[in-house]
Design a protein around this motif. Sequence first.
Motif, PDB file in Angstrom:
ATOM      1  N   GLY A 129       0.845  -1.187   0.000  1.00  0.00           N
ATOM      2  CA  GLY A 129       0.000   0.000   0.000  1.00  0.00           C
ATOM      3  C   GLY A 129       0.877   1.231   0.000  1.00  0.00           C
ATOM      4  O   GLY A 129       2.079   1.153  -0.245  1.00  0.00           O
ATOM      5  N   GLY A 130       0.288   2.377   0.328  1.00  0.00           N
ATOM      6  CA  GLY A 130       1.063   3.611   0.348  1.00  0.00           C
ATOM      7  C   GLY A 130       1.229   4.190  -1.043  1.00  0.00           C
ATOM      8  O   GLY A 130       0.817   3.604  -2.043  1.00  0.00           O
ATOM      9  N   ARG A 131       1.885   5.337  -1.094  1.00  0.00           N
ATOM     10  CA  ARG A 131       2.081   6.036  -2.354  1.00  0.00           C
ATOM     11  C   ARG A 131       3.494   6.607  -2.425  1.00  0.00           C
ATOM     12  O   ARG A 131       4.034   7.035  -1.416  1.00  0.00           O
ATOM     13  CB  ARG A 131       1.075   7.182  -2.518  1.00  0.00           C
ATOM     14  N   GLY A 132       4.054   6.621  -3.636  1.00  0.00           N
ATOM     15  CA  GLY A 132       5.368   7.218  -3.846  1.00  0.00           C
ATOM     16  C   GLY A 132       6.425   6.597  -2.958  1.00  0.00           C
ATOM     17  O   GLY A 132       6.591   5.380  -2.921  1.00  0.00           O
ATOM     18  N   GLN A 133       7.130   7.446  -2.217  1.00  0.00           N
ATOM     19  CA  GLN A 133       8.188   6.961  -1.333  1.00  0.00           C
ATOM     20  C   GLN A 133       7.648   6.416  -0.015  1.00  0.00           C
ATOM     21  O   GLN A 133       8.363   5.767   0.729  1.00  0.00           O
ATOM     22  CB  GLN A 133       9.169   8.103  -1.045  1.00  0.00           C
ATOM     23  N   ASN A 134       6.366   6.668   0.256  1.00  0.00           N
ATOM     24  CA  ASN A 134       5.758   6.207   1.506  1.00  0.00           C
ATOM     25  C   ASN A 134       5.163   4.814   1.314  1.00  0.00           C
ATOM     26  O   ASN A 134       3.952   4.612   1.330  1.00  0.00           O
ATOM     27  CB  ASN A 134       4.675   7.189   1.961  1.00  0.00           C
ATOM     28  N   VAL A 135       6.031   3.836   1.128  1.00  0.00           N
ATOM     29  CA  VAL A 135       5.597   2.470   0.862  1.00  0.00           C
ATOM     30  C   VAL A 135       5.270   1.762   2.173  1.00  0.00           C
ATOM     31  O   VAL A 135       5.947   1.942   3.181  1.00  0.00           O
ATOM     32  CB  VAL A 135       6.692   1.691   0.105  1.00  0.00           C
ATOM     33  N   SER A 136       4.214   0.962   2.135  1.00  0.00           N
ATOM     34  CA  SER A 136       3.866   0.140   3.293  1.00  0.00           C
ATOM     35  C   SER A 136       3.378  -1.210   2.789  1.00  0.00           C
ATOM     36  O   SER A 136       3.145  -1.399   1.592  1.00  0.00           O
ATOM     37  CB  SER A 136       2.774   0.813   4.128  1.00  0.00           C
ATOM     38  N   ALA A 137       3.238  -2.148   3.703  1.00  0.00           N
ATOM     39  CA  ALA A 137       2.747  -3.470   3.327  1.00  0.00           C
ATOM     40  C   ALA A 137       1.841  -4.022   4.416  1.00  0.00           C
ATOM     41  O   ALA A 137       2.111  -3.858   5.609  1.00  0.00           O
ATOM     42  CB  ALA A 137       3.909  -4.436   3.086  1.00  0.00           C
ATOM     43  N   LEU A 138       0.771  -4.658   3.988  1.00  0.00           N
ATOM     44  CA  LEU A 138      -0.116  -5.394   4.878  1.00  0.00           C
ATOM     45  C   LEU A 138       0.226  -6.868   4.711  1.00  0.00           C
ATOM     46  O   LEU A 138       0.116  -7.413   3.611  1.00  0.00           O
ATOM     47  CB  LEU A 138      -1.575  -5.137   4.502  1.00  0.00           C
ATOM     48  N   ILE A 139       0.671  -7.502   5.780  1.00  0.00           N
ATOM     49  CA  ILE A 139       1.082  -8.910   5.729  1.00  0.00           C
ATOM     50  C   ILE A 139       0.029  -9.739   6.449  1.00  0.00           C
ATOM     51  O   ILE A 139      -0.225  -9.527   7.650  1.00  0.00           O
ATOM     52  CB  ILE A 139       2.473  -9.110   6.383  1.00  0.00           C
ATOM     53  N   LEU A 140      -0.601 -10.651   5.718  1.00  0.00           N
ATOM     54  CA  LEU A 140      -1.676 -11.486   6.244  1.00  0.00           C
ATOM     55  C   LEU A 140      -1.188 -12.921   6.316  1.00  0.00           C
ATOM     56  O   LEU A 140      -0.608 -13.427   5.351  1.00  0.00           O
ATOM     57  CB  LEU A 140      -2.905 -11.394   5.343  1.00  0.00           C
ATOM     58  N   THR A 141      -1.424 -13.599   7.429  1.00  0.00           N
ATOM     59  CA  THR A 141      -0.857 -14.926   7.617  1.00  0.00           C
ATOM     60  C   THR A 141      -1.920 -15.931   8.046  1.00  0.00           C
ATOM     61  O   THR A 141      -3.017 -15.568   8.476  1.00  0.00           O
ATOM     62  CB  THR A 141       0.268 -14.889   8.665  1.00  0.00           C
TER      63      THR A 141
END
Length: 248
Positions: A129-141
Motif C-alpha cells: 500500500g502507500g504512495r510514492g516513497q511512503n511504501v507500506s505493506a499489509l502482511i496477512l498470515t
Amino acid sequence: MADRKSLNSNAVSAPLVALGSGSALSAFANADSPASIVRTVKAVGFKWAFWQSWEPEAVLTWDAMPDGFLEHYYGIQADRFCPVAVAIRRRWQNFTFSEARGTLTGPYANDATRVWEAFGVKDGTVIFGGRGQNVSALILTSDKSVDSLFMQYRAELSIAAVRMDELLRGHPGLTRTARDFINLSDKQMEVLRIQIDHPELSFQEQAKLLDISPRMLEKRHQQIAKRFGVSSFTAAVAKAVADGVGLG
C-alpha cells in the motif's frame, strides 16, 4: 507454483463465499480502524496480520500476530535471510509466502521459515500500500495455505492495504524499530538499485542504462563500497539487500 501474472480470481473457498466479495470490499473500504480491517481479514479466512512501513532509519509496525512473534523474528535477525523479507525488500508485486520461498532459496532460508512455523504460521501474503516513497505493506498470515484466498481476493486485499495505510500513517501506536542507515547520494542510489533490480545486466549494459561511462560506474561502485564499510561493491549490494537500504 503459479506465476504471479497468471493468477486468476476463479478459485472459491468456503469462508469467502460466506462473507461475499462485495461485502468484503465494502468492509475494507469503509473500515474505521485497523482492528476492523483485521476482523474482515479473519472473516475471509486469514488468521493473523501485521502492517509495516519503512523510513530511512526505522521500520514502523502495527502488530496483530501471535504474541512474541515479531520480537523473536527480529531479535534473531531472521529477516536478513527470510525469503518473505527479501521479496519485500525487492519490492515484489503482491505475493504469497509460498511463492517467495519457492523462488528465493538460500543457506538460511529454511531456518527463517521454521521461525514462522514455530508460531503456527504456515503461509501468508504480502500486499503493498502507500504512495510514492511512503511504501507500506499489509502482511496477512495463516496456519494453512493461502493460495485460494490470494487468488480470490487480490483486488479486495489491495483495498485493505490502502485503507490500512490511511489509518496507520502517523499513528501514535506504531512500534518503531531502528535499522541501519547508509546515506547514499541520488546517483549512488541509482547505481545500487540498478544492480539489485537488474542483476542480469552486464557491467557495460548497466553503464549504458545509467548513461555514464564504465569508468564512472566503477568509481561509483568503489564509493558505495566505502560508504558501506566493505571492500567490494558485491559485498555492499549484499548488505544493502539484507538491511533494506534504499528499498523502503
